[in-house]
Write a protein that holds these residues in place. Structure first.
Motif, short mmCIF file in Angstrom:
data_model
loop_
_atom_site.label_atom_id
_atom_site.label_comp_id
_atom_site.label_asym_id
_atom_site.label_seq_id
_atom_site.Cartn_x
_atom_site.Cartn_y
_atom_site.Cartn_z
N LEU A 52 0.84 -1.19 0.00
CA LEU A 52 0.00 0.00 0.00
C LEU A 52 0.88 1.25 0.00
CD1 LEU A 52 -2.63 -1.06 2.71
CD2 LEU A 52 -2.88 -1.15 0.22
N PRO A 53 0.47 2.30 -0.68
CA PRO A 53 1.29 3.52 -0.71
C PRO A 53 1.35 4.19 0.66
CG PRO A 53 -0.84 3.91 -1.76
CD PRO A 53 -0.78 2.44 -1.45
N LEU A 69 -2.42 -4.38 -2.43
CA LEU A 69 -3.29 -3.74 -3.42
C LEU A 69 -4.32 -4.73 -3.95
CD1 LEU A 69 -0.67 -1.58 -5.36
CD2 LEU A 69 -2.46 -0.76 -3.81
N ALA A 70 -3.95 -5.99 -4.09
CA ALA A 70 -4.89 -7.00 -4.56
C ALA A 70 -6.06 -7.14 -3.59
CB ALA A 70 -4.18 -8.34 -4.75
N THR A 87 -7.05 4.95 -5.25
CA THR A 87 -7.64 4.75 -6.58
C THR A 87 -6.59 4.95 -7.67
OG1 THR A 87 -9.80 5.45 -5.78
CG2 THR A 87 -9.45 5.53 -8.16
N GLU A 88 -5.80 6.01 -7.55
CA GLU A 88 -4.73 6.27 -8.53
C GLU A 88 -3.71 5.14 -8.54
OE1 GLU A 88 -3.16 10.06 -7.32
OE2 GLU A 88 -4.93 11.16 -8.01
N THR A 89 -3.33 4.66 -7.37
CA THR A 89 -2.35 3.58 -7.27
C THR A 89 -2.89 2.29 -7.87
OG1 THR A 89 -1.46 4.59 -5.26
CG2 THR A 89 -0.87 2.28 -5.68
N LEU A 90 -4.15 1.99 -7.62
CA LEU A 90 -4.76 0.78 -8.20
C LEU A 90 -4.75 0.86 -9.73
CD1 LEU A 90 -7.81 0.17 -5.81
CD2 LEU A 90 -5.82 -1.31 -6.10
#
Length: 170
Positions: A115-116, A135-136, A161-164
């Motif tokens: 996670l960021p 993230l998964a 959302t951006e990272t996903l």
């Protein structure tokens, strides 16, 4: 000296905590099990293991609590405990009453998480506490469910959302 606001913040910062009023006291529970309360006289009462209770009473003024002759925790005047010790006390009490799986998730090693970090520590703690460390796993949650976690706000949602999307996930 700490305040009711600091107590509330420490308790509600932990996963799946609910705040209630019980017999005229402010109380906190995790999955229906009470772990901390504040009496009208300003005394924090918490559930602790015998070992944690003895260790804590060695550093702060307070007394053991017992029910039917069996010790179950301690009582500490809120005005007599500093913020750092209050946070530790509340975490210990939560750990004493929370389900084992929830405690393990809260203690998850951040190094195992993708996670960021830019979402902030409160959001990261909330996600880890809910068992979301990758993230998964995050991709299976809705925005509404994430926003329901104490510590996750609109900024964290935007970053997540951006990272996903960057990783081809939704």
């Amino acid at each position: 000296m700490t305040s009711k606001t600091q107590l509330r913040k420490a308790a509600l910062g932990l996963p799946q905590v609910e705040e209630r009023s019980h017999l005229g006291t402010l109380s906190f529970s995790v999955r229906g099990k009470g772990f901390a309360s504040l009496t009208g006289e300003g005394v924090v009462q918490v559930w602790l293991t015998d070992e944690d209770a003895e260790a804590f009473l060695a550093k702060v003024p307070g007394e053991r609590l017992a029910r039917a002759g069996e010790p179950f925790g301690i009582a500490v005047p809120l005005a007599e405990i500093n913020g750092k010790d209050l946070n530790e006390l509340i975490r210990l009490a939560w750990s004493c009453r929370a389900p084992e799986s929830l405690v393990r998730a809260q203690q998850a090693d951040p190094a195992d998480s993708d996670l960021p970090t830019s979402i902030g520590r409160p959001a990261t703690r909330a996600l880890h506490g809910a068992g979301v460390t990758t993230l998964a796993q995050l991709a299976t949650w809705t925005d509404e469910d994430l926003l329901a976690l104490h510590g996750v706000g609109p900024k964290a949602i935007r970053i997540l959302t951006e990272t996903l999307h960057e990783h081809g996930l939704r």
